[in-house]
Design a protein around this motif. Structure first.
Motif, PDB file in Angstrom:
ATOM      1  N   ARG A 115       0.806  -1.205   0.000  1.00  0.00           N
ATOM      2  CA  ARG A 115       0.000   0.000   0.000  1.00  0.00           C
ATOM      3  C   ARG A 115       0.848   1.268   0.000  1.00  0.00           C
ATOM      4  NH1 ARG A 115      -3.314   2.480   5.049  1.00  0.00           N
ATOM      5  NH2 ARG A 115      -1.138   2.864   5.584  1.00  0.00           N
ATOM      6  N   ASP A 116       1.968   1.244   0.731  1.00  0.00           N
ATOM      7  CA  ASP A 116       2.796   2.432   0.893  1.00  0.00           C
ATOM      8  C   ASP A 116       3.983   2.390  -0.056  1.00  0.00           C
ATOM      9  OD1 ASP A 116       1.767   4.032   3.382  1.00  0.00           O
ATOM     10  OD2 ASP A 116       1.611   1.907   3.916  1.00  0.00           O
ATOM     11  N   ILE A 117       4.090   3.436  -0.901  1.00  0.00           N
ATOM     12  CA  ILE A 117       5.128   3.508  -1.936  1.00  0.00           C
ATOM     13  C   ILE A 117       6.067   4.674  -1.622  1.00  0.00           C
ATOM     14  CG2 ILE A 117       5.595   3.556  -4.403  1.00  0.00           C
ATOM     15  CD1 ILE A 117       3.685   1.300  -3.525  1.00  0.00           C
ATOM     16  N   LEU A 118       7.343   4.385  -1.466  1.00  0.00           N
ATOM     17  CA  LEU A 118       8.358   5.407  -1.235  1.00  0.00           C
ATOM     18  C   LEU A 118       8.919   5.856  -2.580  1.00  0.00           C
ATOM     19  CD1 LEU A 118      10.302   6.971   0.658  1.00  0.00           C
ATOM     20  CD2 LEU A 118      11.751   4.919   0.679  1.00  0.00           C
ATOM     21  N   VAL A 119       9.036   7.187  -2.781  1.00  0.00           N
ATOM     22  CA  VAL A 119       9.547   7.723  -4.041  1.00  0.00           C
ATOM     23  C   VAL A 119      10.675   8.702  -3.735  1.00  0.00           C
ATOM     24  CG1 VAL A 119       8.985   8.883  -6.206  1.00  0.00           C
ATOM     25  CG2 VAL A 119       7.236   7.513  -5.034  1.00  0.00           C
ATOM     26  N   MET A 120      11.868   8.444  -4.315  1.00  0.00           N
ATOM     27  CA  MET A 120      13.045   9.287  -4.083  1.00  0.00           C
ATOM     28  C   MET A 120      13.765   9.553  -5.392  1.00  0.00           C
ATOM     29  SD  MET A 120      14.562   7.505  -0.640  1.00  0.00           S
ATOM     30  CE  MET A 120      14.519   5.891  -1.391  1.00  0.00           C
TER      31      MET A 120
END
Length: 347
Positions: A168-173
């Motif tokens: 559900r949780d997407i990290l974007v860097m």
């Protein structure tokens, strides 16, 4: 004194200076004095965050050769160490500082054989350059491979990473700068996927940060982070990471967050060799081939991983097997032991 020569700005972003900061903090932990030598004031925001001293050379960051007149008088003690992290070195630059102090050169790819006492390439693909053959009989010590990946101390904690049934949780860097506007384009395309929560890390030199915060702050499914000090905790709470290539990929490995990555600059062109081997990570392409294409690939990969816990579990296990988070400690220990051996030999 242990000097670090590195820069950061909107063009360079923060990768070089951040890995030097990591090594510097380890030297400080071991009781050694450090000072950063920077071309201009741009890196101050990062160095002051970690309370690290610096000298501004007031030179052109894009012309290291031209700074020698200012740099050499600082290097007056032959017992000092100079750690250099820049693609802009020249043979004359390296030859000059090599005769003044002990030099350590951090690089990502073999451009030329330079004069240096120690060379570090911690990337997974280091083997394609045949460093042992090229530096044979040179006296240069080689620190090669992922065991030397310089990660901050929090990445050596080895906490268990939970692979949840549904992502559900997407990290974007996208690094410190993002001069090509990836985050802006990415959020325009995917921000309306209400079933997912996006955790966006905005770098210190991101030119779009005011616009991004104005447009997306307050959205129920978008969380923005700036000047973040606990990135490892955010990585751990996310089910999937989307990241530009660079040192961040090694941090993600240490945590175990299943990762989709893309390359952002020419110097990252080899990252896909190491990180895609045996499906460790998923590669979305190079940004210069078109942001739309990359975003389409990322969206496809994210969609395929949401309900595929088995795939994410395997990726996470392969990642944590690669990296133990102790690279900075190994670098510092070996440099200091090398100094000790030299002193004993001299005695």
């Amino acid at each position: 004194m242990i000097y670090f020569r590195a820069d950061a700005n909107e063009t360079l972003a923060s990768g070089h200076i951040m890995r030097c900061i990591t090594i510097a903090l380890e030297f400080v932990q071991e009781g050694n004095a450090v000072t950063f030598l920077i071309a201009d004031a741009n890196p101050r925001v990062l160095l002051e965050r970690y309370k690290l001293p610096y000298i501004i050379l007031n030179t052109d960051w894009n012309n290291l050769e031209g700074e020698l007149e200012v740099l050499v008088p600082i290097l007056k003690n032959p017992e000092d160490i100079l750690i250099i992290d820049s693609y802009l070195v020249t043979e004359n630059y390296m030859n000059t500082v090599y005769t003044k102090v002990k030099t350590v050169y951090i690089e990502d790819q073999m451009q030329k054989k330079y004069s240096t006492h120690i060379l570090i390439n911690y990337n997974l693909y280091y083997f394609i350059f045949d460093y042992p053959g090229k530096y044979q009989d040179s006296g240069t010590r080689l620190f090669l491979g992922a065991q030397y990946a310089p990660l901050r101390s929090e990445f050596s904690e080895h906490k268990a990473y939970e692979v949840r049934k549904k992502a559900r949780d997407i990290l974007v860097m996208c690094g410190g700068g993002d001069e090509k506007g990836f985050l802006k384009s990415f959020l325009s395309e995917i921000s309306d996927i209400g079933t997912l929560h996006f955790h966006i890390v905005i770098g210190a030199y991101n030119k779009d940060k005011k616009e991004l915060k104005k447009r997306y702050e307050g959205r129920d499914n978008i969380y923005m982070y700036e000047n973040i000090s606990n990135i490892n905790e955010v990585m751990r709470m996310c089910d999937i990471a989307v990241s530009a290539a660079g040192n961040t990929l090694y941090e993600l490995c240490a945590v175990g967050t299943p990762t989709i990555f893309f390359t952002y600059s020419y110097n990252q062109k080899y990252d896909y060799i190491g990180f895609t081997e045996n499906d460790i990570m998923l590669y979305a392409g190079n940004i210069d081939d078109g942001k739309e294409r990359i975003i389409k690939n990322i969206t496809r990969y994210v969609t395929s991983l949401i309900d595929n816990r088995e795939k994410r579990f395997k990726m996470s296990n392969k990642m944590t097997y690669l990296i133990d988070g102790l690279g900075a400690k190994r670098i510092v220990k070996n440099i200091l032991e090398d100094e000790k051996n030299v002193d004993n030999t001299s005695a």
